[in-house]
Design a protein around this motif. Structure first.
Motif, PDB file in Angstrom:
ATOM      1  N   GLU A 102       0.849  -1.181   0.000  1.00 27.50           N
ATOM      2  CA  GLU A 102       0.000   0.000   0.000  1.00 27.50           C
ATOM      3  C   GLU A 102       0.894   1.243   0.000  1.00 27.50           C
ATOM      4  OE1 GLU A 102      -3.446   1.526   2.866  1.00 27.50           O
ATOM      5  OE2 GLU A 102      -3.325  -0.639   2.633  1.00 27.50           O
ATOM      6  N   PRO A 103       0.573   2.244  -0.799  1.00 26.52           N
ATOM      7  CA  PRO A 103       1.458   3.413  -0.893  1.00 26.52           C
ATOM      8  C   PRO A 103       1.601   4.124   0.441  1.00 26.52           C
ATOM      9  CG  PRO A 103      -0.195   3.457  -2.596  1.00 26.52           C
ATOM     10  CD  PRO A 103      -0.580   2.359  -1.677  1.00 26.52           C
ATOM     11  N   SER A 104       2.788   4.631   0.676  1.00 30.93           N
ATOM     12  CA  SER A 104       3.017   5.369   1.914  1.00 30.93           C
ATOM     13  C   SER A 104       2.508   6.791   1.743  1.00 30.93           C
ATOM     14  CB  SER A 104       4.506   5.386   2.213  1.00 30.93           C
ATOM     15  OG  SER A 104       5.203   5.872   1.096  1.00 30.93           O
ATOM     16  N   LYS A 105       2.222   7.405   2.856  1.00 32.05           N
ATOM     17  CA  LYS A 105       1.783   8.811   2.835  1.00 32.05           C
ATOM     18  C   LYS A 105       2.922   9.686   2.321  1.00 32.05           C
ATOM     19  CE  LYS A 105      -2.425   8.675   4.580  1.00 32.05           C
ATOM     20  NZ  LYS A 105      -2.512   7.317   4.964  1.00 32.05           N
ATOM     21  N   THR A 106       2.554  10.797   1.797  1.00 31.78           N
ATOM     22  CA  THR A 106       3.507  11.633   1.069  1.00 31.78           C
ATOM     23  C   THR A 106       4.787  11.943   1.861  1.00 31.78           C
ATOM     24  OG1 THR A 106       3.751  13.674  -0.161  1.00 31.78           O
ATOM     25  CG2 THR A 106       2.417  13.800   1.807  1.00 31.78           C
ATOM     26  N   GLY A 107       5.852  12.056   1.148  1.00 36.97           N
ATOM     27  CA  GLY A 107       7.123  12.381   1.773  1.00 36.97           C
ATOM     28  C   GLY A 107       8.045  11.189   1.879  1.00 36.97           C
ATOM     29  N   GLY A 108       7.574  10.108   2.469  1.00 40.13           N
ATOM     30  CA  GLY A 108       8.415   8.936   2.695  1.00 40.13           C
ATOM     31  C   GLY A 108       8.806   8.249   1.415  1.00 40.13           C
ATOM     32  N   GLY A 109       9.634   7.207   1.543  1.00 35.57           N
ATOM     33  CA  GLY A 109      10.132   6.534   0.361  1.00 35.57           C
ATOM     34  C   GLY A 109       9.460   5.227   0.081  1.00 35.57           C
TER      35      GLY A 109
END
Lengths: 153, 197
Positions: free
Chosen positions: B190-197
């Motif tokens: 699942e995509p991580s919240k913005t900013g992280g890699g």
């Protein structure tokens, strides 16, 4: 003199009697290779390229979702939206939409429903992943990202 | 000769036929779309609520990690990846077919897992590009096992109603006692919240 005059009388038209046949051939070609438009697409669709394409066998089992930035940005904003049939839906409505799509199929084939997602290349993964999560909940797990054939060198 | 005299030429003027056909042609060109039913096919995992939450420990060596951040930059196996994306294909092939030779790489094709993690801000274009390479690597391997080209393999995989295709498909993936020797273990997190890699 009279000899020259006779020469000038030769027919000069190009025969065009075969032209309709040629045009009809083109017409039939397009009628066979294309499909009638069923929905008006209200989102931008710049489909990404890929090389490893696979073909869908049974078109009757396929339902389409369109994701991208709305074309009428003044009315709908510029955030990418999900379009199903002719309307915009929220990711939370996807389960309901899948259920209605499944109802259109034969009872034995309901599990084989395939969702073809036509996603604009600028759309963000966040939205697409939200839709995928709903599809998993709705048990419509066959997915196809519609792409175009990339030219291979 | 005399009988023909005074009779009209019995020909229908068909010069406008082409125009009529053109009109029809243009009508069809405008109202139809070229059928495009091709793309990257993917099987989604089951509903997350139905999966029992078991913590499975996967050895680091059996994981091939690909991460994409919100600026569409890649992190492959923990290292920034600036080269051409097509190189991922060869890396995955080496990783899957390692068979325990390199202690840093996978134990066997059965255990090898390719993990793809994106950010919510990653563009679909980049994601498709990487997914294409991963699937391409597996299709290449399958195709090589049964001695066909990548294109032929995809045609076989697209039509499994034909028993001969079904047999080749199972052979390519190494179906043995109901288990695949070369499964496409692709884990899309699942995509991580913005900013992280």
């Amino acid at each position: 003199m009279s000899k020259f005059k006779k020469k000038a009388n030769t027919k000069q038209d190009i025969p065009t009697s075969a032209l309709p046949d040629i045009i009809f051939m083109l017409l039939f070609f397009f009628m066979v290779t294309t499909v009638l438009r069923e929905v008006t697409i209200n989102v931008k669709q710049r489909i990404p390229d890929a090389t490893q394409l696979r073909k869908l066998q049974r078109k009757s089992l396929v339902s389409y979702l369109y994701i991208g930035e709305p074309k009428k940005t003044d009315q709908w904003g510029s955030e990418p939206r999900v379009q199903a049939n002719d309307v915009f839906i929220e990711p939370s409505d996807v389960i309901l939409w899948v259920t209605t799509e499944k109802d259109k199929l034969n009872e034995v084939e309901r599990d084989q429903i395939t969702i073809a997602m036509k996603v604009d290349r600028e759309a963000k993964r966040g939205l697409v992943a939200d839709v995928e999560l709903e599809l998993r909940k709705a048990n419509a797990r066959k997915l196809l990202y519609t792409t175009l054939q990339e030219m291979e060198e | 000769m005399a009988r023909n005299k005074g009779r009209d030429n019995p020909e229908i003027n068909s010069s406008s036929m082409a125009d009529i056909a053109f009109l029809l042609l243009i009508f069809f060109l405008v109202t139809t779309t070229i059928a495009n039913d091709r793309g990257l096919s993917l099987q989604l995992p089951p509903n997350p609520e139905d999966i029992e939450n078991i913590d499975i420990k996967i050895p680091e060596r059996n994981l091939f990690k690909i991460q994409i951040n919100s600026a569409d930059r890649l992190l492959v196996e923990g290292e920034p990846f600036e080269q051409d994306v097509t190189e991922i294909k060869e890396m995955i092939k080496d990783f899957v077919l390692n068979n325990g030779r390199d202690p840093e790489s996978s134990d066997s094709p059965k255990d090898a897992i390719v993990s793809l993690k994106t950010d919510r801000g990653t563009s679909q274009e980049r994601y498709i590009e990487v997914l294409d390479e991963i699937q391409g690597a597996y299709y290449d391997m399958y195709a090589a096992r049964i001695g066909v080209t990548n294109k032929e393999w995809r045609d076989i995989a697209s039509d499994l109603t034909d028993p001969e295709n079904r047999r080749l498909y199972d052979e390519g993936r190494g179906l043995k006692d109901g288990k695949l020797e070369y499964p496409m273990n692709l884990s899309i997190a699942e995509p991580s919240k913005t900013g992280g890699g």
